[in-house]
Design an enzyme around this catalytic site. Structure first.
Site, short mmCIF file in Angstrom:
data_model
loop_
_atom_site.label_atom_id
_atom_site.label_comp_id
_atom_site.label_asym_id
_atom_site.label_seq_id
_atom_site.Cartn_x
_atom_site.Cartn_y
_atom_site.Cartn_z
CB CYS A 1 -54.53 -18.65 -81.01
SG CYS A 1 -52.75 -18.45 -80.84
CB CYS B 1 -52.12 -13.88 -75.15
SG CYS B 1 -50.82 -14.64 -76.15
CB CYS C 1 -55.55 -12.89 -77.10
SG CYS C 1 -55.85 -12.97 -78.89
CB CYS D 1 -51.55 -4.53 -90.46
SG CYS D 1 -50.83 -2.90 -90.46
CB CYS E 1 -47.71 -4.54 -91.53
SG CYS E 1 -47.23 -4.97 -89.84
CB CYS F 1 -44.59 -3.00 -86.48
SG CYS F 1 -46.09 -2.41 -85.66
NE ARG G 1 -50.18 1.75 -86.53
CZ ARG G 1 -49.47 0.71 -86.96
NH1 ARG G 1 -49.61 -0.46 -86.41
NH2 ARG G 1 -48.61 0.86 -87.95
N1 SAM Z 1 -50.59 -14.34 -82.93
C1 SAM Z 1 -49.66 -13.33 -83.24
C2 SAM Z 1 -48.94 -12.78 -82.03
O1 SAM Z 1 -49.44 -12.92 -80.93
O2 SAM Z 1 -47.87 -12.20 -82.21
C3 SAM Z 1 -50.27 -12.18 -84.02
C4 SAM Z 1 -51.67 -11.70 -83.70
S1 SAM Z 1 -51.89 -10.99 -82.09
C5 SAM Z 1 -53.62 -10.81 -81.99
C6 SAM Z 1 -51.21 -9.36 -82.27
C7 SAM Z 1 -51.24 -8.44 -81.09
O3 SAM Z 1 -52.56 -7.94 -80.87
C8 SAM Z 1 -50.85 -8.97 -79.73
O4 SAM Z 1 -49.48 -9.06 -79.55
C9 SAM Z 1 -51.42 -7.91 -78.80
O5 SAM Z 1 -50.46 -6.91 -78.57
C10 SAM Z 1 -52.59 -7.33 -79.61
N2 SAM Z 1 -53.89 -7.65 -78.95
C11 SAM Z 1 -54.52 -8.84 -78.95
N3 SAM Z 1 -55.66 -8.78 -78.22
C12 SAM Z 1 -55.76 -7.51 -77.75
C13 SAM Z 1 -56.69 -6.84 -76.93
N4 SAM Z 1 -57.76 -7.46 -76.44
N5 SAM Z 1 -56.50 -5.54 -76.63
C14 SAM Z 1 -55.40 -4.90 -77.14
N6 SAM Z 1 -54.47 -5.48 -77.92
C15 SAM Z 1 -54.63 -6.78 -78.22
FE1 SF4 Z 2 -52.65 -16.27 -80.19
FE2 SF4 Z 2 -53.88 -14.04 -79.49
FE3 SF4 Z 2 -51.66 -14.75 -78.24
FE4 SF4 Z 2 -51.52 -13.93 -80.83
S1 SF4 Z 2 -52.13 -12.72 -79.07
S2 SF4 Z 2 -50.50 -15.71 -79.90
S3 SF4 Z 2 -53.50 -14.72 -81.55
S4 SF4 Z 2 -53.62 -15.88 -78.22
#
Ligand code: SAM
Ligand code: SF4
Ligand code: DTB
Length: 346
Positions: free
Chosen positions: A69, A73, A76, A113, A144, A204, A276
């Site tokens: 990606c 973030c 992530c 989801c 979802c 959500c 949740r």
């Molecule tokens: N890329 C899209 C986005 O960011 O909206 C969808 C997938 S992203 C992985 C979905 C959500 O997963 C993120 O907004 C975050 O809230 C949650 N998430 C990702 N990594 C995480 C982590 N290490 N611990 C807890 N929640 C996490």
């Molecule tokens: Fe990409 Fe992870 Fe951020 Fe979603 S949360 S935009 S998958 S880096």
């Protein structure tokens, strides 16, 4: 029985005055700072006014496009910027997705989801994902998606395919957001939420705690959600899963009771929403999860994997539900069978 929040006032004890959109920062902080028992009592009272007390909704996650990606973030494991060992995988084929959805349904999940590691989907991705929505829905599951930012036309295409929910988290407060993500802005997230709503898809939206934010940030996140024109139908509260290689690895753990307070405040602010208990359950004791349910959590991710990290085994969750006398919410098919039975008896 389904969410009672939309029921007429009176019959089920639902009071629309519970559903406010004008919370001040001081009011929300006062809830966070209340004696623990007082806060949990208030959350439990509201929970019982709006939902069946011992029912929990089960959602299963599947990563349909993993890793690589472009976003940064800090939490992530799927960002291309960090070396986390997550193997990048292209968009899954339809058959693999439907097989996973069928398996989730057999285990008792009612919502499926599907998550993709995109900043935003391309129009050609939307067509493929819309097919997934149609197939998963045909199995009798709620659907979802979480795909990143959506344009209004894309949201409409997904709505036309029958999508029930779109997950798009605000993650934290507007002011802490820039410490966590620099490749997009808080306003971008709010725009997508608006596009999702306008297309008639249920929202959500929640966040992550344990990212080094302050209590004020947690309060602001929940206040922002509660003060949206309409409360999200589903509010995932994630406890940060610290993944090796991400910038947030090694942060001190949030006090577990502060996590419970966050759940309780979400319940008080958005009494008609499913709250949740999301990522982070693998690291939680049964006792901590029990407190989260007492605080008003009434949905979980059920299934042995989240997107890339682990989640409790089915057997552990079944034993937990047994221990606590909790029951899984019935699916759409079972629900309509119950409704016809009730009508026949009336
Ligand atoms: N890329 C899209 C986005 O960011 O909206 C969808 C997938 S992203 C992985 C979905 C959500 O997963 C993120 O907004 C975050 O809230 C949650 N998430 C990702 N990594 C995480 C982590 N290490 N611990 C807890 N929640 C996490
Ligand atoms: Fe990409 Fe992870 Fe951020 Fe979603 S949360 S935009 S998958 S880096
Ligand atoms: C949400 O609020 N939590 C889920 C889902 N929405 C997409 C994701 C949790 C991801 C945890 C880290 C991982 O497994 O990669």
């Amino acid at each position: 029985m389904k969410n009672k929040a939309n029921s007429v006032e009176g019959g089920l004890g639902v009071q629309h005055s519970d559903l406010r959109h004008d919370w001040s920062p001081a009011e929300v902080l006062a809830l966070f700072g209340a004696p623990f028992n007082d806060l949990l009592f208030r959350a439990q009272e509201l929970h019982r006014r709006h939902f069946e007390a011992n029912r929990v909704q089960l959602s299963t996650l599947l990563s349909i496009k993993t890793g690589a990606c472009p976003e940064d973030c800090a939490y992530c494991p799927q960002s291309a910027r960090y070396h986390t060992g997550v193997k990048a995988e292209p968009l899954m084929d339809l058959g693999t997705v439907t097989a996973a959805a069928r398996a989730a349904k057999e285990q008792g999940a009612t919502r499926f989801c599907m998550g993709a590691a995109w900043r935003a989907p391309k129009d050609r991705d939307i067509e493929k994902v819309a097919d997934m929505v149609r197939e998963v829905r045909a199995l009798g599951l709620e659907t979802c998606l979480t795909l990143g930012m959506l344009k209004p036309e894309q949201a409409q295409r997904l709505s036309d395919a029958g999508l029930d929910y779109y997950n798009h988290n605000l993650d934290t407060s507007a002011s802490y957001y820039k410490e966590i993500i620099t490749t997009r802005e808080y306003g971008d997230r709010l725009d997508t939420l608006e596009n999702v709503r306008a297309a008639g898809i249920k929202v959500c939206c929640g966040g992550i705690v344990g990212m080094g934010e302050s209590r004020e940030d947690r309060a602001e996140l929940l206040r922002t959600l509660a003060n949206l024109p309409q409360h999200p139908e589903s509010v995932p509260i994630n406890n940060l899963v610290q993944v090796e290689g991400t910038p947030l690895k090694g942060l001190p753990q949030l006090d577990p009771l502060e996590f419970v307070r966050t759940i309780a405040v979400a319940r008080v602010l958005m009494p008609g929403a499913y709250v949740r208990l999301s990522a982070g359950r693998s690291e939680m004791s049964d006792e901590l999860q029990a407190l989260c349910f007492l605080a008003g959590a009434n949905s979980i991710f059920y299934g042995e994997k989240l997107l890339t990290t682990g989640n409790p085994q089915h057997a552990r969750d079944k034993a937990l539900f047994e221990r606590l006398g909790l029951r899984a919410e019935a699916g759409v098919e079972a629900q309509s069978a119950c409704d016809s039975e009730a009508r026949a008896q009336a």
